[in-house]
Design a protein around this motif. Structure first.
Motif, mmCIF file in Angstrom:
data_model
loop_
_atom_site.group_PDB
_atom_site.id
_atom_site.type_symbol
_atom_site.label_atom_id
_atom_site.label_comp_id
_atom_site.label_asym_id
_atom_site.label_seq_id
_atom_site.Cartn_x
_atom_site.Cartn_y
_atom_site.Cartn_z
ATOM 1 N N ARG A 1 0.837 -1.200 0.000
ATOM 2 C CA ARG A 1 0.000 0.000 0.000
ATOM 3 C C ARG A 1 0.871 1.249 0.000
ATOM 4 N NH1 ARG A 1 -2.001 -2.131 4.679
ATOM 5 N NH2 ARG A 1 -1.507 -0.140 5.703
ATOM 6 N N ARG A 2 0.271 2.342 -0.471
ATOM 7 C CA ARG A 2 1.030 3.578 -0.596
ATOM 8 C C ARG A 2 1.567 4.046 0.750
ATOM 9 N NH1 ARG A 2 -1.706 8.285 -3.951
ATOM 10 N NH2 ARG A 2 -1.506 6.609 -5.488
ATOM 11 N N ASP A 3 0.764 3.953 1.822
ATOM 12 C CA ASP A 3 1.245 4.404 3.122
ATOM 13 C C ASP A 3 2.351 3.489 3.652
ATOM 14 O OD1 ASP A 3 -0.519 2.302 3.427
ATOM 15 O OD2 ASP A 3 -1.245 2.983 5.385
ATOM 16 N N ALA A 4 2.237 2.192 3.372
ATOM 17 C CA ALA A 4 3.274 1.259 3.793
ATOM 18 C C ALA A 4 4.586 1.527 3.048
ATOM 19 C CB ALA A 4 2.819 -0.178 3.565
ATOM 20 N N GLN A 5 4.477 1.808 1.752
ATOM 21 C CA GLN A 5 5.665 2.133 0.962
ATOM 22 C C GLN A 5 6.313 3.412 1.478
ATOM 23 O OE1 GLN A 5 7.224 0.396 -1.328
ATOM 24 N NE2 GLN A 5 8.772 1.989 -1.636
ATOM 25 N N ARG A 6 5.482 4.389 1.811
ATOM 26 C CA ARG A 6 6.019 5.650 2.341
ATOM 27 C C ARG A 6 6.748 5.412 3.655
ATOM 28 N NH1 ARG A 6 4.229 9.402 6.023
ATOM 29 N NH2 ARG A 6 4.979 11.547 5.712
ATOM 30 N N ASN A 7 6.166 4.599 4.539
ATOM 31 C CA ASN A 7 6.828 4.307 5.814
ATOM 32 C C ASN A 7 8.160 3.596 5.598
ATOM 33 O OD1 ASN A 7 4.844 5.478 7.404
ATOM 34 N ND2 ASN A 7 3.715 3.561 7.696
ATOM 35 N N ARG A 8 8.182 2.684 4.639
ATOM 36 C CA ARG A 8 9.429 1.968 4.348
ATOM 37 C C ARG A 8 10.501 2.941 3.878
ATOM 38 N NH1 ARG A 8 12.403 -0.765 0.438
ATOM 39 N NH2 ARG A 8 13.130 -2.851 1.101
ATOM 40 N N GLU A 9 10.134 3.867 3.010
ATOM 41 C CA GLU A 9 11.102 4.840 2.510
ATOM 42 C C GLU A 9 11.576 5.772 3.624
ATOM 43 O OE1 GLU A 9 8.990 6.665 -0.668
ATOM 44 O OE2 GLU A 9 9.209 4.944 -2.021
ATOM 45 N N LEU A 10 10.670 6.132 4.533
ATOM 46 C CA LEU A 10 11.058 6.970 5.668
ATOM 47 C C LEU A 10 12.059 6.251 6.561
ATOM 48 C CD1 LEU A 10 7.611 8.524 6.688
ATOM 49 C CD2 LEU A 10 9.568 9.753 5.730
ATOM 50 N N VAL A 11 11.804 4.971 6.819
ATOM 51 C CA VAL A 11 12.708 4.195 7.663
ATOM 52 C C VAL A 11 14.081 4.065 7.006
ATOM 53 C CG1 VAL A 11 13.161 1.888 8.604
ATOM 54 C CG2 VAL A 11 10.902 2.930 8.872
ATOM 55 N N LEU A 12 14.108 3.771 5.713
ATOM 56 C CA LEU A 12 15.382 3.625 5.016
ATOM 57 C C LEU A 12 16.172 4.926 5.016
ATOM 58 C CD1 LEU A 12 14.400 1.390 1.965
ATOM 59 C CD2 LEU A 12 15.764 0.739 3.953
ATOM 60 N N ALA A 13 15.496 6.033 4.765
ATOM 61 C CA ALA A 13 16.177 7.331 4.759
ATOM 62 C C ALA A 13 16.737 7.651 6.139
ATOM 63 C CB ALA A 13 15.217 8.423 4.300
ATOM 64 N N ALA A 14 15.936 7.399 7.184
ATOM 65 C CA ALA A 14 16.396 7.661 8.540
ATOM 66 C C ALA A 14 17.561 6.751 8.897
ATOM 67 C CB ALA A 14 15.252 7.474 9.529
ATOM 68 N N ALA A 15 17.476 5.477 8.505
ATOM 69 C CA ALA A 15 18.545 4.530 8.820
ATOM 70 C C ALA A 15 19.851 4.934 8.140
ATOM 71 C CB ALA A 15 18.135 3.124 8.392
ATOM 72 N N ARG A 16 19.780 5.393 6.907
ATOM 73 C CA ARG A 16 21.002 5.833 6.217
ATOM 74 C C ARG A 16 21.662 6.966 6.988
ATOM 75 N NH1 ARG A 16 17.455 5.462 1.645
ATOM 76 N NH2 ARG A 16 17.918 3.568 0.445
ATOM 77 N N GLU A 17 20.861 7.915 7.462
ATOM 78 C CA GLU A 17 21.397 9.044 8.210
ATOM 79 C C GLU A 17 22.002 8.591 9.534
ATOM 80 O OE1 GLU A 17 18.276 11.805 8.793
ATOM 81 O OE2 GLU A 17 18.166 12.441 6.690
ATOM 82 N N VAL A 18 21.256 7.793 10.276
ATOM 83 C CA VAL A 18 21.705 7.373 11.600
ATOM 84 C C VAL A 18 22.936 6.481 11.506
ATOM 85 C CG1 VAL A 18 21.076 6.048 13.658
ATOM 86 C CG2 VAL A 18 19.428 7.628 12.642
ATOM 87 N N TYR A 19 22.935 5.548 10.572
ATOM 88 C CA TYR A 19 24.089 4.668 10.427
ATOM 89 C C TYR A 19 25.332 5.444 10.001
ATOM 90 C CZ TYR A 19 21.133 0.483 10.823
ATOM 91 O OH TYR A 19 20.284 -0.503 11.265
ATOM 92 N N ALA A 20 25.158 6.430 9.126
ATOM 93 C CA ALA A 20 26.293 7.240 8.703
ATOM 94 C C ALA A 20 26.865 8.037 9.867
ATOM 95 C CB ALA A 20 25.888 8.181 7.575
ATOM 96 N N GLU A 21 26.006 8.455 10.788
ATOM 97 C CA GLU A 21 26.440 9.250 11.936
ATOM 98 C C GLU A 21 26.981 8.387 13.071
ATOM 99 O OE1 GLU A 21 22.889 11.233 13.029
ATOM 100 O OE2 GLU A 21 22.762 12.415 11.188
ATOM 101 N N GLN A 22 26.287 7.280 13.369
ATOM 102 C CA GLN A 22 26.555 6.520 14.587
ATOM 103 C C GLN A 22 27.095 5.115 14.357
ATOM 104 O OE1 GLN A 22 23.162 6.639 17.270
ATOM 105 N NE2 GLN A 22 22.512 8.631 16.487
ATOM 106 N N GLY A 23 27.078 4.636 13.132
ATOM 107 C CA GLY A 23 27.485 3.267 12.877
ATOM 108 C C GLY A 23 26.306 2.319 12.948
ATOM 109 N N VAL A 24 26.539 1.069 12.581
ATOM 110 C CA VAL A 24 25.434 0.118 12.455
ATOM 111 C C VAL A 24 24.975 -0.461 13.792
ATOM 112 C CG1 VAL A 24 26.001 -0.521 10.086
ATOM 113 C CG2 VAL A 24 27.042 -1.779 11.985
#
Length: 209
Positions: A2-25
């Protein structure tokens, strides 16, 4: 999806890229969920464990390193191929702390990372062998020597990049010069085996109490 589920997935991925780049995995997943503006349950529905999220976040980055290794293998001049590949790898290590964590220590259960580790060893092994046949690198250096040196030096790359952009190129150049056959001295101990190297890298990744 669903569109809202896809949006949530993209939000999580974008946030994870930022957090991992800053803090590590090792950054907590709830930090990523808060950054994404979603609940923990939403994150876990999309990514059931840390490894699944890491695979989704870093698949393209790790895949690009594998592609760079393929290019290096095809280089007519193996020394140029080795140098160029090392530069590509360290550029990734310096730019992203999360990718650095994965490539220098490793986490189990991430398929693209496991593929990269195998491919990396084959790439360096092949290039070193071609360089040895041409008398370009010292006869006693093995793949595990290079992988261990890269893991140890690679861990410093983000800090060096933060202090002075590009400053990691100096110690990398010193490492590369140490591979040269010219002026080489006998090494003091036997090289690590593949199993011993894996144990050492695992120890590097073990949390300290």
């Amino acid at each position: 999806m669903r569109r809202d589920a896809q949006r949530n997935r993209e939000l999580v991925l974008a946030a994870a890229r930022e957090v991992y780049a800053e803090q590590g995995v090792e950054a907590p997943l709830d930090v990523i969920a808060r950054r994404a503006g979603v609940g923990n349950a939403t994150l876990y529905r999309r990514f059931p464990d840390r490894a699944a999220l890491i695979e989704a976040v870093f698949q393209a980055t790790l895949g690009a390193v594998i592609d760079a290794g393929e290019e290096a293998r095809q280089a007519e001049d193996p020394w140029a191929g080795l140098n160029g590949y090392l530069d590509r790898v360290f550029t990734v290590l310096a730019a992203d702390r999360g990718a650095n964590d994965l490539m220098t220590t490793g986490i189990e259960g991430v398929p693209t990372l496991e593929k990269l580790h195998v491919h990396n060893a084959e790439t360096f092994g092949g290039l070193l062998e071609r360089c040895r046949r041409q008398g370009l690198v010292r006869a006693d250096v093995v793949t595990e020597d290079l992988l261990l040196s890269l893991a140890a030096l690679g861990r410093t790359a983000p800090a060096l990049e933060a202090a002075v952009p590009g400053s990691w190129r100096r110690p990398l150049a010193l490492l590369i010069d140490g591979l040269r056959a010219e002026g080489a001295h006998e090494l003091p101990t036997e090289p690590l085996t593949a199993e011993q190297l894996a144990s050492a890298l695992s120890e590097m990744n073990r949390p300290r109490k």
